[in-house]
Design an enzyme around this catalytic site. Structure first.
Site, PDB file in Angstrom:
ATOM      1  N   LYS A  11       0.835  -1.211   0.000  1.00 49.45           N
ATOM      2  CA  LYS A  11       0.000   0.000   0.000  1.00 49.45           C
ATOM      3  C   LYS A  11       0.874   1.268   0.000  1.00 49.45           C
ATOM      4  CE  LYS A  11      -3.928  -2.281   2.270  1.00 49.45           C
ATOM      5  NZ  LYS A  11      -4.965  -2.182   3.342  1.00 49.45           N
ATOM      6  N   TYR A  51     -12.232  -1.932  -3.994  1.00 53.34           N
ATOM      7  CA  TYR A  51     -12.785  -2.150  -2.655  1.00 53.34           C
ATOM      8  C   TYR A  51     -14.310  -2.025  -2.626  1.00 53.34           C
ATOM      9  CZ  TYR A  51      -8.238  -2.269  -0.290  1.00 53.34           C
ATOM     10  OH  TYR A  51      -6.980  -2.627   0.168  1.00 53.34           O
ATOM     11  N   ASN A 114      -2.219   0.073   6.849  1.00 52.69           N
ATOM     12  CA  ASN A 114      -1.668  -1.170   7.392  1.00 52.69           C
ATOM     13  C   ASN A 114      -0.752  -1.909   6.414  1.00 52.69           C
ATOM     14  OD1 ASN A 114      -3.622  -2.026   5.690  1.00 52.69           O
ATOM     15  ND2 ASN A 114      -4.831  -3.147   7.204  1.00 52.69           N
ATOM     16  N   HIS A 117      -2.092  -5.383   1.535  1.00 46.24           N
ATOM     17  CA  HIS A 117      -3.368  -6.078   1.308  1.00 46.24           C
ATOM     18  C   HIS A 117      -3.103  -7.541   1.006  1.00 46.24           C
ATOM     19  CE1 HIS A 117      -7.295  -7.062  -0.498  1.00 46.24           C
ATOM     20  NE2 HIS A 117      -6.604  -7.693  -1.427  1.00 46.24           N
ATOM     21  N   GLU A 128      -8.942 -10.749  -7.957  1.00 48.63           N
ATOM     22  CA  GLU A 128      -8.166  -9.544  -7.643  1.00 48.63           C
ATOM     23  C   GLU A 128      -6.873  -9.482  -8.452  1.00 48.63           C
ATOM     24  OE1 GLU A 128      -9.770  -9.007  -3.029  1.00 48.63           O
ATOM     25  OE2 GLU A 128      -7.654  -9.461  -3.400  1.00 48.63           O
TER      26      GLU A 128
HETATM   27  P1  ADP Z   1      -8.056  -6.957   5.567  1.00 49.44           P
HETATM   28  O1  ADP Z   1      -7.265  -6.019   4.675  1.00 49.44           O
HETATM   29  O2  ADP Z   1      -7.261  -7.374   6.784  1.00 49.44           O
HETATM   30  O3  ADP Z   1      -8.662  -8.110   4.821  1.00 49.44           O
HETATM   31  P2  ADP Z   1     -10.729  -5.721   5.651  1.00 49.44           P
HETATM   32  O4  ADP Z   1     -11.079  -6.511   4.424  1.00 49.44           O
HETATM   33  O5  ADP Z   1     -11.662  -5.810   6.831  1.00 49.44           O
HETATM   34  O6  ADP Z   1      -9.267  -6.103   6.185  1.00 49.44           O
HETATM   35  O7  ADP Z   1     -10.607  -4.178   5.277  1.00 49.44           O
HETATM   36  C1  ADP Z   1      -9.967  -3.790   4.102  1.00 49.44           C
HETATM   37  C2  ADP Z   1      -9.057  -2.603   4.396  1.00 49.44           C
HETATM   38  O8  ADP Z   1      -9.880  -1.491   4.808  1.00 49.44           O
HETATM   39  C3  ADP Z   1      -8.082  -2.796   5.555  1.00 49.44           C
HETATM   40  O9  ADP Z   1      -6.911  -3.471   5.172  1.00 49.44           O
HETATM   41  C4  ADP Z   1      -7.825  -1.368   5.991  1.00 49.44           C
HETATM   42  O10 ADP Z   1      -6.874  -0.725   5.126  1.00 49.44           O
HETATM   43  C5  ADP Z   1      -9.186  -0.722   5.790  1.00 49.44           C
HETATM   44  N1  ADP Z   1      -9.962  -0.714   7.043  1.00 49.44           N
HETATM   45  C6  ADP Z   1     -10.604  -1.768   7.611  1.00 49.44           C
HETATM   46  N2  ADP Z   1     -11.214  -1.413   8.748  1.00 49.44           N
HETATM   47  C7  ADP Z   1     -10.966  -0.089   8.927  1.00 49.44           C
HETATM   48  C8  ADP Z   1     -11.324   0.878   9.910  1.00 49.44           C
HETATM   49  N3  ADP Z   1     -12.079   0.557  10.955  1.00 49.44           N
HETATM   50  N4  ADP Z   1     -10.871   2.139   9.738  1.00 49.44           N
HETATM   51  C9  ADP Z   1     -10.113   2.495   8.679  1.00 49.44           C
HETATM   52  N5  ADP Z   1      -9.737   1.636   7.711  1.00 49.44           N
HETATM   53  C10 ADP Z   1     -10.156   0.356   7.821  1.00 49.44           C
END
Ligand code: ADP
Length: 143
Positions: A11, A51, A114, A117, A128
């Site tokens: 990212k 997304y 974070n 992905h 994807e």
């Molecule tokens: P993952 O990437 O671990 O599969 P999710 O599919 O739940 O997680 O969410 C997709 C992405 O959306 C996350 O990696 C993160 O960048 C963002 N995200 C998820 N939850 C939050 C939140 N509460 N606040 C801000 N960004 C979020």
């Protein structure tokens, strides 16, 4: 077990922190084969499309703004059990909840930014991957 494909995206925070090399090193050390990669700038519309499953979530605006805030590096990875093993390698969505030694725990600032992905199913791993790479750009003779 059959080979599986997963899509990683380094990212924009990963790119800004100069962690591209370190994260790919960890990925390769964990036994994943790189089948395709590139650096791109996602438009806001690109990020919204990728997304779209999250479009009704409260963080959708923040997420798509972040993902289009600078270059990112999508990578097609292959390995047995790639989807689950990659999610183990990166750790929980929130770095504060991620296991010690995971990529998110070591490098991520918060739940939104974070670092990386990873696809959440084998089917999404293929879909994807093809969001960023047509099949002809995914090599079959690496590693
Ligand atoms: P993952 O990437 O671990 O599969 P999710 O599919 O739940 O997680 O969410 C997709 C992405 O959306 C996350 O990696 C993160 O960048 C963002 N995200 C998820 N939850 C939050 C939140 N509460 N606040 C801000 N960004 C979020």
């Amino acid at each position: 077990m059959a080979l599986e494909r997963t899509l990683a995206i380094l990212k924009p925070d990963c790119v800004r922190k100069n962690l591209i090399g370190e994260v790919i090193r960890r990925i390769q050390e964990a036994g994943f084969t790189v089948r395709a990669l590139k650096m791109i700038n996602l438009s806001r519309v690109d990020a919204e499309g990728f997304y779209s499953v999250h479009r009704d979530r409260p963080f959708f605006g923040e997420l798509t703004e972040f993902m289009s805030s600078g270059p990112c590096v999508p990578i097609v990875l292959e390995k047995e059990n790639a989807v689950a093993d990659f999610r183990t390698l990166i750790g929980a969505t929130d770095p504060a909840e991620a296991d010690a030694g995971t990529i998110r725990r070591d490098f991520a600032d918060n739940k939104g930014q974070n670092i990386v992905h990873g696809s959440d199913s084998a089917q999404n791993g293929r879909l994807e991957s093809n969001y960023y790479f047509p099949e002809v750009e995914i090599v079959s003779n690496a590693g």
